[in-house]
Design an enzyme around this catalytic site. Structure first.
Site, PDB file in Angstrom:
ATOM      1  N   SER A  44       0.828  -1.208   0.000  1.00  0.00           N
ATOM      2  CA  SER A  44       0.000   0.000   0.000  1.00  0.00           C
ATOM      3  C   SER A  44       0.862   1.257   0.000  1.00  0.00           C
ATOM      4  O   SER A  44       2.099   1.179   0.002  1.00  0.00           O
ATOM      5  CB  SER A  44      -0.963  -0.021   1.196  1.00  0.00           C
ATOM      6  OG  SER A  44      -0.463   0.655   2.321  1.00  0.00           O
ATOM      7  N   ILE A  46       3.056   4.545  -0.134  1.00  0.00           N
ATOM      8  CA  ILE A  46       4.246   5.010  -0.861  1.00  0.00           C
ATOM      9  C   ILE A  46       4.911   3.865  -1.629  1.00  0.00           C
ATOM     10  O   ILE A  46       5.322   4.023  -2.783  1.00  0.00           O
ATOM     11  CB  ILE A  46       5.242   5.645   0.149  1.00  0.00           C
ATOM     12  CG1 ILE A  46       4.692   6.982   0.672  1.00  0.00           C
ATOM     13  CG2 ILE A  46       6.628   5.822  -0.472  1.00  0.00           C
ATOM     14  CD1 ILE A  46       5.422   7.552   1.879  1.00  0.00           C
ATOM     15  N   ASN A 115      11.311   0.133   2.561  1.00  0.00           N
ATOM     16  CA  ASN A 115      10.278   1.151   2.760  1.00  0.00           C
ATOM     17  C   ASN A 115       9.286   0.803   3.866  1.00  0.00           C
ATOM     18  O   ASN A 115       8.603   1.673   4.389  1.00  0.00           O
ATOM     19  CB  ASN A 115       9.564   1.345   1.412  1.00  0.00           C
ATOM     20  CG  ASN A 115       8.264   2.098   1.543  1.00  0.00           C
ATOM     21  OD1 ASN A 115       8.269   3.310   1.789  1.00  0.00           O
ATOM     22  ND2 ASN A 115       7.138   1.397   1.422  1.00  0.00           N
ATOM     23  N   TYR A 182       9.277   6.887  16.893  1.00  0.00           N
ATOM     24  CA  TYR A 182       9.251   7.048  15.435  1.00  0.00           C
ATOM     25  C   TYR A 182      10.356   7.997  14.972  1.00  0.00           C
ATOM     26  O   TYR A 182      11.092   7.702  14.023  1.00  0.00           O
ATOM     27  CB  TYR A 182       7.876   7.547  14.981  1.00  0.00           C
ATOM     28  CG  TYR A 182       7.684   7.558  13.482  1.00  0.00           C
ATOM     29  CD1 TYR A 182       7.526   6.361  12.781  1.00  0.00           C
ATOM     30  CD2 TYR A 182       7.662   8.746  12.763  1.00  0.00           C
ATOM     31  CE1 TYR A 182       7.345   6.357  11.397  1.00  0.00           C
ATOM     32  CE2 TYR A 182       7.482   8.758  11.386  1.00  0.00           C
ATOM     33  CZ  TYR A 182       7.320   7.557  10.709  1.00  0.00           C
ATOM     34  OH  TYR A 182       7.147   7.561   9.352  1.00  0.00           O
TER      35      TYR A 182
HETATM   36  P1  NAD Z   1       1.362   2.381   4.446  1.00  0.00           P
HETATM   37  O1  NAD Z   1       0.673   1.954   5.671  1.00  0.00           O
HETATM   38  O2  NAD Z   1       0.541   2.669   3.240  1.00  0.00           O
HETATM   39  O3  NAD Z   1       2.500   1.342   4.036  1.00  0.00           O
HETATM   40  C1  NAD Z   1       3.333   0.722   4.959  1.00  0.00           C
HETATM   41  C2  NAD Z   1       3.489  -0.716   4.519  1.00  0.00           C
HETATM   42  O4  NAD Z   1       4.464  -1.350   5.344  1.00  0.00           O
HETATM   43  C3  NAD Z   1       2.176  -1.505   4.672  1.00  0.00           C
HETATM   44  O5  NAD Z   1       1.849  -2.145   3.457  1.00  0.00           O
HETATM   45  C4  NAD Z   1       2.496  -2.490   5.772  1.00  0.00           C
HETATM   46  O6  NAD Z   1       1.816  -3.728   5.649  1.00  0.00           O
HETATM   47  C5  NAD Z   1       3.999  -2.645   5.613  1.00  0.00           C
HETATM   48  N1  NAD Z   1       4.632  -3.167   6.821  1.00  0.00           N
HETATM   49  C6  NAD Z   1       4.472  -2.762   8.084  1.00  0.00           C
HETATM   50  N2  NAD Z   1       5.182  -3.533   8.916  1.00  0.00           N
HETATM   51  C7  NAD Z   1       5.805  -4.451   8.152  1.00  0.00           C
HETATM   52  C8  NAD Z   1       6.678  -5.525   8.420  1.00  0.00           C
HETATM   53  N3  NAD Z   1       7.034  -5.847   9.679  1.00  0.00           N
HETATM   54  N4  NAD Z   1       7.153  -6.260   7.391  1.00  0.00           N
HETATM   55  C9  NAD Z   1       6.777  -5.978   6.112  1.00  0.00           C
HETATM   56  N5  NAD Z   1       5.949  -4.986   5.800  1.00  0.00           N
HETATM   57  C10 NAD Z   1       5.466  -4.227   6.815  1.00  0.00           C
HETATM   58  O7  NAD Z   1       2.198   3.667   4.868  1.00  0.00           O
HETATM   59  P2  NAD Z   1       3.226   4.586   4.064  1.00  0.00           P
HETATM   60  O8  NAD Z   1       2.982   5.952   4.526  1.00  0.00           O
HETATM   61  O9  NAD Z   1       3.200   4.310   2.616  1.00  0.00           O
HETATM   62  O10 NAD Z   1       4.604   4.100   4.703  1.00  0.00           O
HETATM   63  C11 NAD Z   1       5.735   3.757   3.933  1.00  0.00           C
HETATM   64  C12 NAD Z   1       6.975   4.332   4.588  1.00  0.00           C
HETATM   65  O11 NAD Z   1       6.932   5.751   4.516  1.00  0.00           O
HETATM   66  C13 NAD Z   1       7.132   4.004   6.067  1.00  0.00           C
HETATM   67  O12 NAD Z   1       8.485   3.675   6.336  1.00  0.00           O
HETATM   68  C14 NAD Z   1       6.773   5.296   6.756  1.00  0.00           C
HETATM   69  O13 NAD Z   1       7.373   5.409   8.020  1.00  0.00           O
HETATM   70  C15 NAD Z   1       7.311   6.301   5.761  1.00  0.00           C
HETATM   71  N6  NAD Z   1       6.777   7.651   5.831  1.00  0.00           N
HETATM   72  C16 NAD Z   1       5.446   7.887   5.714  1.00  0.00           C
HETATM   73  C17 NAD Z   1       4.975   9.192   5.786  1.00  0.00           C
HETATM   74  C18 NAD Z   1       3.499   9.498   5.695  1.00  0.00           C
HETATM   75  O14 NAD Z   1       3.107  10.613   6.062  1.00  0.00           O
HETATM   76  N7  NAD Z   1       2.678   8.598   5.201  1.00  0.00           N
HETATM   77  C19 NAD Z   1       5.869  10.258   5.931  1.00  0.00           C
HETATM   78  C20 NAD Z   1       7.227   9.972   6.028  1.00  0.00           C
HETATM   79  C21 NAD Z   1       7.679   8.684   5.961  1.00  0.00           C
END
Ligand code: NAD
Length: 298
Positions: A44, A46, A115, A182
């Protein structure tokens, strides 16, 4: 067959041999033609957006995620150049297996994008830090990324090439934006990238990270629901969009995917150890509450 450029003589043959392939791949518009990428957390948000971007640029992508059903659906949606492998990044054997699966399915691994991430913060204050939560967050965000770096390096080092990416965050660049677990985990990613870049450059492998600001994904929405209990989704979307400072734009998953494409491709062939902040300038300044200009300049 030499020709002078600003008093420097450059062999046409060297130019042709050294840079034609790279120029070709970066100028055709399909910047990852023939490349293979493994992206964790790509079921899902990013990761999914980046997988789609990489595929549209000619890559084959393996999606590694803990969400089995969603991961399989995502791979199906992205078409025949996407496949899924179940992977919990906190288990080193799962990460190692995902790398080996990629090699056996696609014969190579050119891009590893660590990611996968989680927030799971229970307190905004370090004074109330719960080390169980801290260990959980570090396990996914830091140890999980390190496992990806370790096992992708294992196969990239013998080939003397590869590009490794990690997702950090503006919360790892600037204080006051998230809780301690975090924020610490995302700062650690920037540190890891810098230290590992020093070793991997001697093998021709680049490693970089991306620090996005708030992107509307399930991870962020879940966190916002925790911070603002009872507030409806449209209101939370508004709150998020108001955190940006750049007029006329919000940070979207596609902005991170575009940054990942740049860093993964030969466009960034001389970029390593870098943290590419994707935040519309947010972390570079603080808006001051100054008196109105007519008071200031009298
Ligand atoms: P998201 O929830 O859409 O995606 C995160 C994905 O990581 C999910 O599909 C989840 O199932 C997977 N995941 C979680 N734990 C896991 C594990 N133990 N093993 C394998 N997969 C696992 O969220 P996102 O926002 O797309 O997050 C992606 C990255 O971006 C993360 O590292 C997050 O910290 C970072 N991030 C997000 C934001 C934001 O505002 N959304 C901002 C900065 C950084």
């Amino acid at each position: 067959c030499d020709f002078p450029i600003k008093n420097v003589s450059i062999s046409k043959a060297v130019v042709a041999a050294g840079s034609f392939n790279r120029r070709f791949s970066t100028e055709t518009g399909r910047k990852l033609e023939g490349k293979v990428a493994l992206i964790t957390g790509a079921a899902s948000g990013i990761g999914k957006e980046t997988a789609a971007k990489f595929i549209s640029n000619g890559a084959r992508v393996v999606i590694a995620d803990i969400q089995h059903q969603l991961g399989q659906e995502t791979a199906k949606q992205l078409g025949h150049n996407a496949s899924f492998i179940a992977c919990d990044v906190t288990k080193e054997s799962d990460v190692s297996n995902a790398v080996d699966f990629t090699i056996s399915e696609c014969n190579q691994l050119d891009i590893m994008y660590n990611n996968a991430g989680m927030i799971c913060e229970t307190s905004p204050s370090v004074a109330d830090l719960d080390f169980e939560v801290f260990n959980k967050v570090m396990g996914v965000n830091v140890r999980g990324a390190l496992a990806g770096i370790k096992h992708s390096s294992r196969v990239m080092i013998p080939r003397r090439s590869g590009s490794i990416l990690c997702t950090s965050s503006v919360t790892g660049v600037m204080g006051g934006l998230a809780g301690p677990s975090y924020s610490v985990s995302k700062s650690a990613i920037i540190g890891i990238v810098r230290s590992v870049a020093a070793e991997l450059c001697s093998y021709g492998i680049r490693i970089n990270c991306i620090s996005p600001s708030a992107v509307l994904t399930p991870l962020l929405m879940e966190e916002l629901h925790r911070i603002y209990p009872g507030v409806e989704d449209p209101q939370l979307v508004k709150i998020t969009q108001n955190t940006g400072a750049l007029l006329g734009a919000n940070c979207e998953a596609i902005d991170v995917a575009n940054a990942a494409l740049y860093l993964a491709s030969d466009d960034a062939k001389y970029v390593s150890g870098h943290n590419l902040v994707v935040d519309g300038g947010f972390t570079t300044f603080k808006t001051l509450s100054l008196p109105a200009p007519d008071i200031l300049f009298v």
